[in-house]
Design a protein around this motif. Structure first.
Motif, PDB file in Angstrom:
ATOM      1  N   THR A   1       0.826  -1.206   0.000  1.00  0.00           N
ATOM      2  CA  THR A   1       0.000   0.000   0.000  1.00  0.00           C
ATOM      3  C   THR A   1       0.861   1.257   0.000  1.00  0.00           C
ATOM      4  O   THR A   1       0.589   2.215  -0.740  1.00  0.00           O
ATOM      5  N   VAL A   2       1.899   1.268   0.786  1.00  0.00           N
ATOM      6  CA  VAL A   2       2.820   2.409   0.808  1.00  0.00           C
ATOM      7  C   VAL A   2       3.472   2.592  -0.564  1.00  0.00           C
ATOM      8  O   VAL A   2       3.609   3.719  -1.062  1.00  0.00           O
ATOM      9  N   ASN A   3       3.855   1.494  -1.197  1.00  0.00           N
ATOM     10  CA  ASN A   3       4.513   1.598  -2.501  1.00  0.00           C
ATOM     11  C   ASN A   3       3.571   2.120  -3.572  1.00  0.00           C
ATOM     12  O   ASN A   3       3.983   2.868  -4.470  1.00  0.00           O
ATOM     13  N   ASP A   4       2.293   1.733  -3.499  1.00  0.00           N
ATOM     14  CA  ASP A   4       1.329   2.275  -4.460  1.00  0.00           C
ATOM     15  C   ASP A   4       1.179   3.785  -4.284  1.00  0.00           C
ATOM     16  O   ASP A   4       1.072   4.525  -5.272  1.00  0.00           O
ATOM     17  N   LEU A   5       1.157   4.270  -3.057  1.00  0.00           N
ATOM     18  CA  LEU A   5       1.121   5.715  -2.828  1.00  0.00           C
ATOM     19  C   LEU A   5       2.378   6.381  -3.372  1.00  0.00           C
ATOM     20  O   LEU A   5       2.318   7.457  -3.980  1.00  0.00           O
ATOM     21  N   ALA A   6       3.517   5.734  -3.181  1.00  0.00           N
ATOM     22  CA  ALA A   6       4.795   6.313  -3.607  1.00  0.00           C
ATOM     23  C   ALA A   6       4.887   6.458  -5.120  1.00  0.00           C
ATOM     24  O   ALA A   6       5.642   7.303  -5.614  1.00  0.00           O
ATOM     25  N   THR A   7       4.135   5.646  -5.881  1.00  0.00           N
ATOM     26  CA  THR A   7       4.215   5.761  -7.338  1.00  0.00           C
ATOM     27  C   THR A   7       3.714   7.105  -7.852  1.00  0.00           C
ATOM     28  O   THR A   7       3.990   7.473  -9.001  1.00  0.00           O
ATOM     29  N   SER A   8       2.988   7.839  -7.032  1.00  0.00           N
ATOM     30  CA  SER A   8       2.540   9.182  -7.417  1.00  0.00           C
ATOM     31  C   SER A   8       3.519  10.256  -6.950  1.00  0.00           C
ATOM     32  O   SER A   8       3.304  11.443  -7.229  1.00  0.00           O
ATOM     33  N   GLY A   9       4.553   9.845  -6.221  1.00  0.00           N
ATOM     34  CA  GLY A   9       5.462  10.810  -5.604  1.00  0.00           C
ATOM     35  C   GLY A   9       4.994  11.296  -4.255  1.00  0.00           C
ATOM     36  O   GLY A   9       5.615  12.169  -3.643  1.00  0.00           O
ATOM     37  N   ALA A  10       3.891  10.721  -3.769  1.00  0.00           N
ATOM     38  CA  ALA A  10       3.308  11.184  -2.514  1.00  0.00           C
ATOM     39  C   ALA A  10       4.115  10.734  -1.303  1.00  0.00           C
ATOM     40  O   ALA A  10       4.781   9.698  -1.333  1.00  0.00           O
TER      41      ALA A  10
ATOM     42  N   PRO B   1       3.604  16.534  -2.992  1.00  0.00           N
ATOM     43  CA  PRO B   1       4.133  17.902  -2.939  1.00  0.00           C
ATOM     44  C   PRO B   1       3.702  18.711  -4.165  1.00  0.00           C
ATOM     45  O   PRO B   1       3.517  18.160  -5.256  1.00  0.00           O
ATOM     46  N   ASP B   2       3.525  19.995  -3.983  1.00  0.00           N
ATOM     47  CA  ASP B   2       3.143  20.868  -5.098  1.00  0.00           C
ATOM     48  C   ASP B   2       4.148  20.741  -6.245  1.00  0.00           C
ATOM     49  O   ASP B   2       5.361  20.648  -6.032  1.00  0.00           O
ATOM     50  N   GLY B   3       3.609  20.736  -7.457  1.00  0.00           N
ATOM     51  CA  GLY B   3       4.459  20.750  -8.643  1.00  0.00           C
ATOM     52  C   GLY B   3       4.757  19.392  -9.230  1.00  0.00           C
ATOM     53  O   GLY B   3       5.272  19.307 -10.356  1.00  0.00           O
ATOM     54  N   LEU B   4       4.470  18.310  -8.505  1.00  0.00           N
ATOM     55  CA  LEU B   4       4.747  16.979  -9.031  1.00  0.00           C
ATOM     56  C   LEU B   4       3.587  16.492  -9.891  1.00  0.00           C
ATOM     57  O   LEU B   4       2.424  16.676  -9.534  1.00  0.00           O
ATOM     58  N   ASN B   5       3.917  15.871 -11.010  1.00  0.00           N
ATOM     59  CA  ASN B   5       2.903  15.280 -11.878  1.00  0.00           C
ATOM     60  C   ASN B   5       3.465  13.971 -12.422  1.00  0.00           C
ATOM     61  O   ASN B   5       4.024  13.916 -13.512  1.00  0.00           O
ATOM     62  N   ILE B   6       3.334  12.927 -11.647  1.00  0.00           N
ATOM     63  CA  ILE B   6       3.878  11.612 -11.998  1.00  0.00           C
ATOM     64  C   ILE B   6       2.715  10.683 -12.281  1.00  0.00           C
ATOM     65  O   ILE B   6       1.823  10.513 -11.453  1.00  0.00           O
ATOM     66  N   SER B   7       2.715  10.075 -13.467  1.00  0.00           N
ATOM     67  CA  SER B   7       1.595   9.230 -13.863  1.00  0.00           C
ATOM     68  C   SER B   7       2.036   8.289 -14.968  1.00  0.00           C
ATOM     69  O   SER B   7       2.973   8.589 -15.734  1.00  0.00           O
ATOM     70  N   GLY B   8       1.343   7.158 -15.075  1.00  0.00           N
ATOM     71  CA  GLY B   8       1.589   6.239 -16.171  1.00  0.00           C
ATOM     72  C   GLY B   8       1.288   6.835 -17.526  1.00  0.00           C
ATOM     73  O   GLY B   8       1.672   6.271 -18.556  1.00  0.00           O
ATOM     74  N   LYS B   9       0.628   7.983 -17.567  1.00  0.00           N
ATOM     75  CA  LYS B   9       0.307   8.662 -18.824  1.00  0.00           C
ATOM     76  C   LYS B   9       1.440   9.557 -19.317  1.00  0.00           C
ATOM     77  O   LYS B   9       1.327  10.140 -20.399  1.00  0.00           O
ATOM     78  N   ASN B  10       2.515   9.671 -18.541  1.00  0.00           N
ATOM     79  CA  ASN B  10       3.521  10.702 -18.821  1.00  0.00           C
ATOM     80  C   ASN B  10       4.808  10.198 -19.458  1.00  0.00           C
ATOM     81  O   ASN B  10       5.777  10.953 -19.567  1.00  0.00           O
ATOM     82  N   ALA B  11       4.861   8.948 -19.888  1.00  0.00           N
ATOM     83  CA  ALA B  11       6.076   8.452 -20.552  1.00  0.00           C
ATOM     84  C   ALA B  11       6.277   9.191 -21.867  1.00  0.00           C
ATOM     85  O   ALA B  11       5.329   9.398 -22.631  1.00  0.00           O
ATOM     86  N   LYS B  12       7.528   9.563 -22.142  1.00  0.00           N
ATOM     87  CA  LYS B  12       7.840  10.365 -23.331  1.00  0.00           C
ATOM     88  C   LYS B  12       8.960   9.715 -24.129  1.00  0.00           C
ATOM     89  O   LYS B  12       9.838   9.053 -23.565  1.00  0.00           O
ATOM     90  N   ALA B  13       8.916   9.920 -25.445  1.00  0.00           N
ATOM     91  CA  ALA B  13       9.971   9.406 -26.313  1.00  0.00           C
ATOM     92  C   ALA B  13      11.330   9.883 -25.813  1.00  0.00           C
ATOM     93  O   ALA B  13      11.509  11.056 -25.484  1.00  0.00           O
ATOM     94  N   GLY B  14      12.280   8.954 -25.735  1.00  0.00           N
ATOM     95  CA  GLY B  14      13.615   9.280 -25.243  1.00  0.00           C
ATOM     96  C   GLY B  14      13.817   8.997 -23.777  1.00  0.00           C
ATOM     97  O   GLY B  14      14.962   8.960 -23.296  1.00  0.00           O
TER      98      GLY B  14
END
Length: 337
Positions: free
Chosen positions: A78-87, A152-165
């Motif tokens: 459960t802690v690790n699932d929360l951590a995947t968002s940077g929380a 924390p403010d400013g973080l946007n970590i998601s499975g939707k955010n993978a980018k080329a490179g």
């Protein structure tokens, strides 16, 4: 005509699980928060911003294993699932379903381990529930845990955010948990002593973000392993991913067990590893941070996101050719977590 029924494969975390979620749960529960599709839901409630919430249930057998027990697994998962968002994880609940006749000393050991693991993570277990069912109506003990954290403010970590490179980093060796549980459960006489990697990763994630806050994706590859998790991210971000067989960190003992049993470490469950997608210019810095943490000392770059805008995962084999790596089709090992 025989009715369709739930099978063990529906709990594998693979293709059958995805179909069950899409065709049953999401069909009836769908909303803008659920459709985020990550391991935890991001919530804004009144003036409380950037909250994340997750829940998980644990039915692993055996309940005590080399490297932990069902209680440690419940807190870490459960802690690790929360951590995947940077929380930063803050609070947990725990619900117990206990079979009549379960040993009270074993129950206390599980609860004691949960308490110690929660302290390591800096979280508090603040509410819970206990149910007892008659003998034969459960298998010893099942645990549900839910968790709340703050991003924390400013973080946007998601499975939707993978980018080329993007470079793809795994924080350590793969397949340890699945192999450990299999050996203990089946008692097949192997001499290899493989320890589950069950571990809380929120501190390690905070170490990364303190140095490189613009991480794109974090995900812990549990049921279905690295292969299934990478496919989920590829679909969420609509990208192609290339990983390299010669870069995958696999312990010799795990590789040996998988070869003997016809299994693939890429599909074996992990309970103490994190996948990290980050731009190439930040990847070496992330590796440096990870390798200073006791849970990331074997971190390695295993591949990258390609320019192709098509959701798929390819493995560059040792032989030199590429092959498609799909989601887990069946169930290599039920009740792994």
């Amino acid at each position: 005509m025989e009715k369709n029924m739930v099978t063990i494969a529906h709990g594998s975390g693979g293709a059958a699980t995805s179909r069950l979620i899409e065709q049953t749960f999401k069909k009836h529960f769908d909303n803008d928060i659920l459709s985020q599709g990550d391991d935890c839901a991001r919530l804004d409630i009144g003036d409380a911003r950037n909250l994340v919430f997750t829940t998980d249930s644990f039915v692993v057998t055996p309940i005590f294993f080399n490297g932990g027990n069902i209680g440690k697994l419940a807190v870490c998962g459960t802690v690790n699932d929360l951590a995947t968002s940077g929380a930063k994880p803050l609070y947990l609940s725990c619900g117990f379903i206990i079979e009549e006749g379960f040993d009270l000393e074993d129950l206390e050991e599980i609860v004691k381990t949960m308490s110690a693991t929660a302290r390591e993570c800096g979280v508090k277990i603040v509410t819970g529930d206990t149910k007892v069912v008659q003998k034969g109506a459960a298998d010893k003990v099942f645990i549900n845990t839910s968790g709340i954290g703050v991003i924390p403010d400013g973080l946007n970590i998601s499975g939707k955010n993978a980018k080329a490179g993007d470079k793809i980093i795994i924080s350590g060796t793969i397949g340890d948990h699945g192999s450990s549980i299999f050996l203990e459960r089946e008692n097949m006489g192997f001499q290899a002593k493989i320890q589950s990697d069950c571990a809380p990763l929120s501190g390690m994630v905070q170490d990364i973000l303190s140095v490189v806050p613009d991480v794109h994706v974090l995900r812990d590859p549990t049921r279905g392993g690295v292969a299934t998790t990478l496919n989920e991210i590829a679909v969420q971000s609509n990208v192609s991913i290339l990983i390299r067989e010669d870069s995958l960190p696999v312990k010799r003992e795990v590789q040996g067990v998988c070869e003997l049993l016809g299994m693939d470490p890429l599909y074996m469950a992990n309970e103490g590893k994190m996948l990290c997608f980050v731009s190439e210019d930040k990847s070496e810095r992330v590796l440096e941070v990870l390798r200073k943490n006791k849970y990331g000392k074997d971190a390695r770059i295993i591949g990258e996101v390609t320019e192709e805008r098509q959701p798929k995962v390819l493995l560059k084999a040792l032989s030199g050719g590429n092959r498609i790596i799909s989601v887990l089709a069946g169930d290599q090992l039920p009740r792994i977590c």
